[in-house]
Design a protein around this motif. Structure first.
Motif, short mmCIF file in Angstrom:
data_model
loop_
_atom_site.label_atom_id
_atom_site.label_comp_id
_atom_site.label_asym_id
_atom_site.label_seq_id
_atom_site.Cartn_x
_atom_site.Cartn_y
_atom_site.Cartn_z
N ASN A 2 0.81 -1.21 0.00
CA ASN A 2 0.00 0.00 0.00
C ASN A 2 0.85 1.26 0.00
O ASN A 2 1.97 1.28 0.51
CB ASN A 2 -0.93 0.02 1.20
N GLU A 40 -13.69 8.11 -0.42
CA GLU A 40 -13.48 6.71 -0.85
C GLU A 40 -12.60 6.68 -2.10
O GLU A 40 -11.69 5.85 -2.20
CB GLU A 40 -14.81 6.03 -1.16
N SER A 41 -12.90 7.54 -3.06
CA SER A 41 -12.11 7.60 -4.28
C SER A 41 -10.66 7.98 -3.98
O SER A 41 -9.72 7.39 -4.50
CB SER A 41 -12.70 8.61 -5.27
N SER A 44 -8.78 5.19 -2.19
CA SER A 44 -8.56 4.00 -3.03
C SER A 44 -7.23 4.08 -3.76
O SER A 44 -6.73 3.08 -4.27
CB SER A 44 -9.70 3.84 -4.04
N THR A 47 -3.89 1.66 -3.11
CA THR A 47 -3.54 0.36 -3.69
C THR A 47 -3.00 0.42 -5.11
O THR A 47 -2.22 -0.43 -5.49
CB THR A 47 -4.75 -0.60 -3.66
#
Length: 107
Positions: A2, A40-41, A44, A47
């Motif tokens: 990550n 959230e976007s 994300s 990753t």
């Protein structure tokens, strides 16, 4: 593996302004939902941050590796350095993005 995602002060200001605008012109509930989905976007990107694409308005002007992803109509502008992702801006794509970004980069 990550990546670390960091919101810069200017991106936090953008998010707060989006929230405030939607809250004042729509509802608290919709403002909260929108910000949650934008976040959230953003997170994300921990990753696979290289999935974003270059920013057409800046390609010919800037050599640094700026990228963007979309949460329409918002454009999430960021830079990847090593294992870190820096969120530089969250802007309404209906605005003059080139002018806004050039002003921030010069600051």
């Amino acid at each position: 593996m990550n990546f670390n995602v960091t919101l810069t002060p200017s991106s936090l200001k953008d998010i707060n302004e989006i929230f405030e605008y939607v809250y004042l012109n729509d509802s608290l509930n919709n403002a909260t939902k929108l910000i949650s989905r934008i976040e959230e976007s953003i997170f994300s990107l921990d990753t696979f941050p290289l999935r974003g694409h270059s920013i057409p308005e800046l390609e010919s002007l800037i050599k640094k590796n700026y990228k963007e992803i979309h949460f329409k109509p918002y454009r999430i502008i960021y830079r990847v350095e090593d294992r870190d992702v820096y969120i530089l801006a969250v802007l309404d794509g209906r605005r003059n993005i080139r002018e806004l970004l050039l002003r921030r980069i010069d600051d």
